[in-house]
Scaffold this motif. Structure first.
Motif: not given
Length: 592
Positions: A178-187
């Protein structure tokens, strides 16, 4: 102002330095708050303590997640460049030289589009990471803590849906994903914001002069590329991709020309030079490593000495004391009713490397080797088209052996290596930046998603490298409802060993491979399960062999020694056979 209108900012921003500063003026709301302490004051103190405890965790989580996502995006970009490069070297389509040359040149233009987009996107992503690390105002701190709480909530829901009885490790694995996908959305959202709102000033004229001709070339090839793709028989999806990819890149190039970033320090362009240099160096390094690490076959690597018919062969492994002194546990394993040992299968794998792979030569080689055991093989079929393999049959015990030849040319190497290009790029970036450590299920999903270009170029077929052999096996041998007494075994060396394990897992046939790549992370892409991989595959892995570093091995894995100083001898099937023969104490008509 009453106590009910107390602001959170008035409390959270009060640090010890601010309170002791001579210029600090205490807000009236805070003064009232301290004059009339009570239950509300205690609640705000607790909130402040919790916030102070959560912020370092939130900051570290978001920064590490963004860096991990950046590494994943970097490996994905290298993979896209590799896919296009491999397609340039070993293109699809017919044998028309004119069409292939035209197609190759168009692929080179698509590679240039990829290089430009990667440098731009990586520069934007890095700006987002810098903002996350540097900015520490109250709004940013509150936002980070809020994101952390959302990640924990979604991770709990995700873990509960995926594994109803998940434990602490299952929850942590869900948090990583989930942290990886959150980073994806933020980036992604941050990059769009940078392009749309932050980079407002016009770029320097020199960059416009350099980019406008490139933009014109991309627009031209958005028309020529679909033509070339159509001539070589590409799929409709690939033809559409060949139009929209250079066209979209040209539009983005125009936008960059007229909406670039100009700063007082002399930086006139959105794309950072260091990232352009880093990616180009990484891409060239992967290409050089791929081409130079290929195990070039010569006579010494794949040819055995002449067979001696007078040497006694025995399948008896000796007494219990002798068996306990064997160097490798796999020495006691046998396959098929003929009790073929691991050295026997290594020899059958090596026969596929004969220069003149004819029925007469194969028949003479295998029957001479097994003559002292009274085993008589008949050569059923030999294929030397897209994939070279031979099929031998023993009538007494109804045993079928199919041996696949490994790559002997650069074209064969590139064609087979396309299957592992995603995990190769991922592993290289993971070694360079160890923060890229993600769960197996996530990496498998990433490899499957990253292979979209490969499927696009090959008519959405993941079996383009071994379709002829799979079709042969399905039509000639895989008919268990009619004949359940036959025994089938697949074998191969090097990349053909990896192909054999993929085929065996897909068709549920036992496989023994030698010095092959792994297949753990590509199982989702190739359409078989981990259970099938564990049940049907056996891998012999030679030490110091660079080919075996690709992916991870599943099933039964036996590591063996290698006394050679270089990687190519360790990869040689002859050295592998001799190591197994001497380590297991087998007798054979071959002198090592």
């Amino acid at each position: 102002m009453g106590i009910n209108h107390l602001q959170v900012e008035d409390i959270l921003v009060l640090t010890e330095e601010e309170e002791t500063s001579p210029l600090f003026v205490r807000p009236r709301s805070v003064q009232r708050f301290e004059i009339f302490p009570g239950r509300i004051g205690i609640q705000w103190k607790v909130l402040r303590v919790v916030f102070s405890a959560l912020y370092p965790v939130a900051h570290a989580t978001i920064v590490v997640s963004l860096i991990s996502f950046f590494v994943t995006a970097f490996s994905f970009a290298i993979n896209c460049a590799l896919e296009i490069t491999f397609e340039m070297i070993s293109p699809l389509g017919d044998d028309d030289v004119t069409d292939q040359t035209f197609y190759t040149f168009c692929m080179f233009v698509l590679l240039c589009c990829t290089l430009f987009l990667v440098c731009l996107v990586c520069s934007l992503f890095w700006e987002i990471i810098k903002v996350t690390v540097v900015k520490r105002t109250l709004k940013f701190r509150v936002a980070k803590v809020t994101i952390l709480m959302i990640i924990l909530l979604i991770a709990s829901i995700y873990a509960g849906c995926a594994k109803p009885n998940y434990g602490v490790l299952g929850f942590l694995e869900s948090c990583v994903v989930v942290s990886w996908f959150a980073a994806f959305v933020l980036a992604v959202l941050g990059s769009i914001g940078l392009l749309a709102f932050c980079y407002r000033e016009q770029s320097h004229e020199l960059y416009a002069v350099a980019l406008l001709p490139m933009c014109a070339a991309f627009l031209l090839f958005s028309i020529l590329s679909p033509v070339s793709f159509t001539l070589v028989g590409a799929s409709k999806a690939a033809v559409c991709f060949s139009f929209f990819y250079p066209f979209s890149t040209a539009c983005l190039t125009l936008y960059v020309c007229f909406r670039g970033c100009r700063r007082p320090n002399g930086e006139y362009f959105i794309i950072k030079k260091r990232f352009a240099f880093l990616f180009v160096i990484a891409y060239i390094g992967v290409i050089v490593l791929t081409l130079t690490s290929r195990p070039h076959s010569d006579g010494k690597d794949s040819c055995f000495p002449s067979l001696n018919n007078h040497t006694r062969m025995s399948n008896d492994f000796g007494s219990k004391a002798e068996r306990s002194s064997l160097r490798y546990p796999i020495c006691g394993n046998t396959w098929t009713p003929l009790r073929l040992n691991i050295a026997d299968i290594a020899y059958l794998s090596s026969v596929a490397y004969q220069d003149n792979l004819t029925k007469k030569d194969v028949n003479q080689s295998v029957n001479t080797y097994f003559s002292n055991r009274g085993i008589q093989w008949n050569v059923t079929y030999i294929s030397q088209k897209n994939l070279t393999f031979y099929h031998v049959f023993e009538a007494t015990e109804r045993v079928h052996v199919i041996s696949i030849r490994g790559s002997q040319s650069t074209g064969d190497w590139i064609k087979s290596l396309k299957l592992w290009s995603e995990i190769i790029s991922y592993q290289i970036t993971a070694v360079a930046l160890p923060v890229q450590t993600l769960p197996l299920s996530f990496v498998t999903s990433f490899v499957t998603a990253a292979s979209f270009l490969e499927r696009l170029m090959h008519h959405n077929r993941e079996d383009f490298a071994f379709s002829s052999l799979e079709s042969y096996l399905s039509k000639r041998l895989i008919n268990r409802t009619v004949d359940r007494d036959i025994s089938i075994i697949l074998t191969g060396h090097s990349l053909s060993g990896g192909l054999a394990k993929i085929l065996g897992s897909r068709l549920k046939i036992p496989v023994v491979s030698f010095s092959s790549p792994g297949e753990l992370h590509i199982h989702g892409k190739m359409g078989f399960t981990l259970d099938e991989l564990q049940r049907y595959t056996t891998s012999v892995v030679s030490r110091n062999d660079v080919v075996t570093w690709i992916d991870r091995h599943g099933g039964l894995v036996q590591y063996i020694g290698c006394s050679a100083q270089r990687n190519v001898p360790c990869h040689s099937i002859v050295n592998i056979y001799c190591e197994l023969k001497e380590g297991c104490g087998f007798d054979s008509p071959i002198k090592c």
